[in-house]
Design a protein around this motif. Structure first.
Motif, PDB file in Angstrom:
ATOM      1  N   PRO A  57       0.844  -1.201   0.000  1.00 37.08           N
ATOM      2  CA  PRO A  57       0.000   0.000   0.000  1.00 37.08           C
ATOM      3  C   PRO A  57       0.876   1.247   0.000  1.00 37.08           C
ATOM      4  O   PRO A  57       1.972   1.252   0.570  1.00 37.08           O
ATOM      5  CB  PRO A  57      -0.785  -0.116   1.319  1.00 37.08           C
ATOM      6  CG  PRO A  57      -0.663  -1.547   1.735  1.00 37.08           C
ATOM      7  CD  PRO A  57       0.644  -2.036   1.195  1.00 37.08           C
ATOM      8  N   VAL A  58       0.389   2.298  -0.653  1.00 32.35           N
ATOM      9  CA  VAL A  58       1.121   3.558  -0.596  1.00 32.35           C
ATOM     10  C   VAL A  58       1.243   3.994   0.860  1.00 32.35           C
ATOM     11  O   VAL A  58       2.319   4.387   1.320  1.00 32.35           O
ATOM     12  CB  VAL A  58       0.393   4.640  -1.416  1.00 32.35           C
ATOM     13  CG1 VAL A  58       1.161   5.968  -1.334  1.00 32.35           C
ATOM     14  CG2 VAL A  58       0.256   4.202  -2.863  1.00 32.35           C
ATOM     15  N   PRO A 118       5.839  -1.104   7.917  1.00 33.33           N
ATOM     16  CA  PRO A 118       4.556  -1.122   7.190  1.00 33.33           C
ATOM     17  C   PRO A 118       3.779   0.184   7.294  1.00 33.33           C
ATOM     18  O   PRO A 118       2.844   0.413   6.517  1.00 33.33           O
ATOM     19  CB  PRO A 118       3.783  -2.255   7.880  1.00 33.33           C
ATOM     20  CG  PRO A 118       4.799  -3.048   8.618  1.00 33.33           C
ATOM     21  CD  PRO A 118       5.851  -2.072   9.033  1.00 33.33           C
ATOM     22  N   PHE A 119       4.137   1.035   8.257  1.00 32.63           N
ATOM     23  CA  PHE A 119       3.330   2.217   8.539  1.00 32.63           C
ATOM     24  C   PHE A 119       4.107   3.516   8.333  1.00 32.63           C
ATOM     25  O   PHE A 119       3.909   4.500   9.036  1.00 32.63           O
ATOM     26  CB  PHE A 119       2.793   2.133   9.966  1.00 32.63           C
ATOM     27  CG  PHE A 119       2.065   0.849  10.265  1.00 32.63           C
ATOM     28  CD1 PHE A 119       0.865   0.560   9.611  1.00 32.63           C
ATOM     29  CD2 PHE A 119       2.577  -0.079  11.153  1.00 32.63           C
ATOM     30  CE1 PHE A 119       0.192  -0.627   9.869  1.00 32.63           C
ATOM     31  CE2 PHE A 119       1.909  -1.267  11.410  1.00 32.63           C
ATOM     32  CZ  PHE A 119       0.708  -1.548  10.764  1.00 32.63           C
ATOM     33  N   ASN A 142     -13.310  13.824   0.535  1.00 33.21           N
ATOM     34  CA  ASN A 142     -13.569  12.387   0.682  1.00 33.21           C
ATOM     35  C   ASN A 142     -12.779  11.574  -0.331  1.00 33.21           C
ATOM     36  O   ASN A 142     -12.249  10.502  -0.004  1.00 33.21           O
ATOM     37  CB  ASN A 142     -15.058  12.097   0.534  1.00 33.21           C
ATOM     38  CG  ASN A 142     -15.845  12.481   1.770  1.00 33.21           C
ATOM     39  OD1 ASN A 142     -15.312  12.436   2.877  1.00 33.21           O
ATOM     40  ND2 ASN A 142     -17.097  12.866   1.590  1.00 33.21           N
ATOM     41  N   LEU A 143     -12.706  12.063  -1.563  1.00 34.84           N
ATOM     42  CA  LEU A 143     -11.930  11.346  -2.577  1.00 34.84           C
ATOM     43  C   LEU A 143     -10.482  11.186  -2.137  1.00 34.84           C
ATOM     44  O   LEU A 143      -9.918  10.079  -2.201  1.00 34.84           O
ATOM     45  CB  LEU A 143     -12.005  12.087  -3.916  1.00 34.84           C
ATOM     46  CG  LEU A 143     -11.255  11.478  -5.106  1.00 34.84           C
ATOM     47  CD1 LEU A 143     -11.973  11.802  -6.405  1.00 34.84           C
ATOM     48  CD2 LEU A 143      -9.811  11.969  -5.204  1.00 34.84           C
ATOM     49  N   VAL A 144      -9.878  12.288  -1.686  1.00 32.63           N
ATOM     50  CA  VAL A 144      -8.475  12.247  -1.258  1.00 32.63           C
ATOM     51  C   VAL A 144      -8.307  11.295  -0.079  1.00 32.63           C
ATOM     52  O   VAL A 144      -7.418  10.430  -0.076  1.00 32.63           O
ATOM     53  CB  VAL A 144      -7.981  13.663  -0.906  1.00 32.63           C
ATOM     54  CG1 VAL A 144      -6.640  13.599  -0.191  1.00 32.63           C
ATOM     55  CG2 VAL A 144      -7.877  14.515  -2.167  1.00 32.63           C
ATOM     56  N   VAL A 160      -6.661   6.062   2.376  1.00 36.32           N
ATOM     57  CA  VAL A 160      -6.996   4.930   3.249  1.00 36.32           C
ATOM     58  C   VAL A 160      -6.967   3.617   2.473  1.00 36.32           C
ATOM     59  O   VAL A 160      -6.582   2.567   3.012  1.00 36.32           O
ATOM     60  CB  VAL A 160      -8.378   5.153   3.901  1.00 36.32           C
ATOM     61  CG1 VAL A 160      -8.850   3.896   4.622  1.00 36.32           C
ATOM     62  CG2 VAL A 160      -8.306   6.324   4.882  1.00 36.32           C
ATOM     63  N   SER A 161      -7.333   3.657   1.199  1.00 38.82           N
ATOM     64  CA  SER A 161      -7.314   2.442   0.381  1.00 38.82           C
ATOM     65  C   SER A 161      -5.904   1.927   0.148  1.00 38.82           C
ATOM     66  O   SER A 161      -5.708   0.741  -0.162  1.00 38.82           O
ATOM     67  CB  SER A 161      -7.985   2.707  -0.976  1.00 38.82           C
ATOM     68  OG  SER A 161      -7.147   3.506  -1.811  1.00 38.82           O
ATOM     69  N   GLY A 162      -4.914   2.810   0.260  1.00 42.51           N
ATOM     70  CA  GLY A 162      -3.536   2.419  -0.013  1.00 42.51           C
ATOM     71  C   GLY A 162      -3.188   2.406  -1.482  1.00 42.51           C
ATOM     72  O   GLY A 162      -2.053   2.082  -1.852  1.00 42.51           O
TER      73      GLY A 162
END
Length: 455
Positions: A12-13, A49-50, A397-399, A404-406
């Motif tokens: 994930p990003v 990971p974070f 919300n898009l950003v 959050v989606s990674g």
């Protein structure tokens, strides 16, 4: 770490630190030792990971460089040598002076310029404001402060300048109320006529103009102030002309971009960040000052424990602690020197130009898409866009949803009072395929949102 970088696209990003990880870092002070292997297990599990995510090609939210393995090697060497680069006579200072000479050559500064590594351009801009203040009021201001000045100092920068300029005015004791924000044109560039008018107005009111800060790449859109025109005004008005080049100054290493920054060579000082487009690991901010004597007059201290000798470890006329506020300083210059030596200035310049090409490619894709609209010209590597028929909440919300989606990490900013999506392409790993993949991610997101609304 090499494996981590090699497989970065498979990760994930960004992802929010797990509750277990947050709890891991609330433990009390450990009194007993642990095995290094166990500590490294914690690093692998709770830190790697974070991380921020700026190693990933689709991290585009903020102007963060991606680093290189060259810098990792340099950090091992620098950590092992553990040199204090505040002073004394050793190779660390020679390496830093090499960078000063290289940047003087790249930016068109004369022999006699001085320079200093700092944490970043926020500190470099603060140091520049402090030098300008001392030059305006004389060295006595170091002891007496502003109370003996018969006129209030005022400085100027554009309405799109980074907030650290106002903070530098605060920290220097002058106050951000004495920083005039000059109007900008439709592209976000300072208006020279408005600057001249503001200076004339302040002089008529009895203020003492002393500093103008031009921006070589604004944080919102990457706009470049008309540096040559500002330089002429500063010269005519006898103001210190400083350039905040945190985002764009290193573009002078690119033959295709260099002309965009004409006039920067006439400045009195330039702040820049090697940890952005230079791809040096954090942190590696830098300040270059045309008049090395002015920098030394502002910071050199006559303390007994800083006395110089003609030989031995205390040799040397000027130490870095004479040029800034830090006496204890790490060996930041090594990772910068190794990066430039290994890659070469031309390749770094080509990488910078490549990210600008990617920004234009993204802007072209967005402009031809029915759902998106560009909100600012693409001056360098930053793209700002809005969503047709989407309100402020939709943009935010898009950003947040993408982060959050990674899948990708853009950010949002505000232009003309309107929230917009902001993509800053800095990473040398980012490719055209990554940008096209980002457009696919946006399409999928919009389709999923439409489906939810229909249901």
């Amino acid at each position: 770490m090499i494996t981590h970088i090699e497989t970065i696209r498979q990760r994930p990003v960004w992802q929010e630190p797990a509750r277990e990880t947050r709890e891991r870092f609330t433990r009390p002070l450990p009194n007993e030792p642990r095995d290094l292997g166990d500590v490294l297990d914690d690093v692998r599990r709770h830190i790697m990971p974070f991380a921020t995510g700026n190693l990933h090609p689709l991290f585009m939210g903020w102007v963060h460089g991606a680093g290189t393995p060259i810098g990792m090697v340099a950090e091992i060497v620098a950590g092992g040598l553990n040199m204090n680069c505040g002073g004394r006579d050793h190779a660390g200072l020679a390496v830093e002076q090499q960078i000063v000479r290289w940047m003087s050559e790249a930016l068109g500064y004369p022999d006699g310029a001085s320079g200093l590594f700092l944490t970043g351009s926020s500190m470099a801009n603060f140091v520049a404001v402090t030098i300008a203040k001392t030059e305006a009021l004389g060295q006595s201001v170091r002891e007496t402060g502003l109370r003996n000045s018969d006129r209030e100092l005022v400085a100027y920068t554009s309405a799109e300048a980074h907030s650290c300029i106002a903070q530098a005015m605060q920290l220097s004791g002058i106050g951000s109320a004495n920083l005039r924000t000059v109007a900008v044109d439709a592209a976000g560039r300072m208006l020279p006529d408005a600057l001249s008018a503001s200076i004339a107005e302040d002089r008529a009111k009895g203020f003492l103009p002393f500093l103008v800060v031009g921006t070589a790449g604004t944080v919102n859109t990457g706009a470049i102030d008309p540096l040559a025109e500002i330089a002429e005004i500063a010269s005519r008005e006898k103001l210190w002309f400083h350039v905040d080049g945190a985002i764009g100054a290193l573009a002078v290493l690119s033959s295709s971009l260099r002309d965009l920054f004409k006039g920067m060579e006439k400045s009195a000082s330039v702040a820049l960040d090697f940890h952005k487009w230079g791809q040096v690991p954090y942190d590696a901010g830098f300040l270059l000052v045309r008049d090395g004597g002015a920098q030394k007059r502002t910071f050199a201290q006559p303390a007994a424990y800083l006395q110089r000798a003609d030989r031995g470890l205390a040799a040397g006329e000027t130490w870095p602690c004479d040029l800034g506020p830090d006496l204890s300083r790490g060996f930041r210059a090594l990772k910068t020197w190794m990066t430039i030596e290994t890659l070469g200035a031309d390749n770094i310049g080509k990488s910078i130009a490549h990210t600008c090409m990617l920004a234009r490619h993204l802007a072209d894709r967005l402009s031809r898409h029915p759902a998106f609209v560009l909100k600012a010209p693409v001056a360098l590597n930053i793209v700002c866009f809005g969503i047709r028929r989407g309100d402020a909440g939709f943009v935010r919300n898009l950003v947040s949803d993408l982060q959050v989606s990674g899948l990708a990490a853009p950010s949002w900013t505000t232009l003309d009072g309107e929230p917009v999506v902001r993509c800053a392409i800095v990473n040398h790993r980012t490719t055209t395929a990554d940008i096209d993949g980002f457009m696919d991610i946006l399409d999928t997101y919009l389709a999923e949102r439409r489906e939810k609304l229909q249901n």
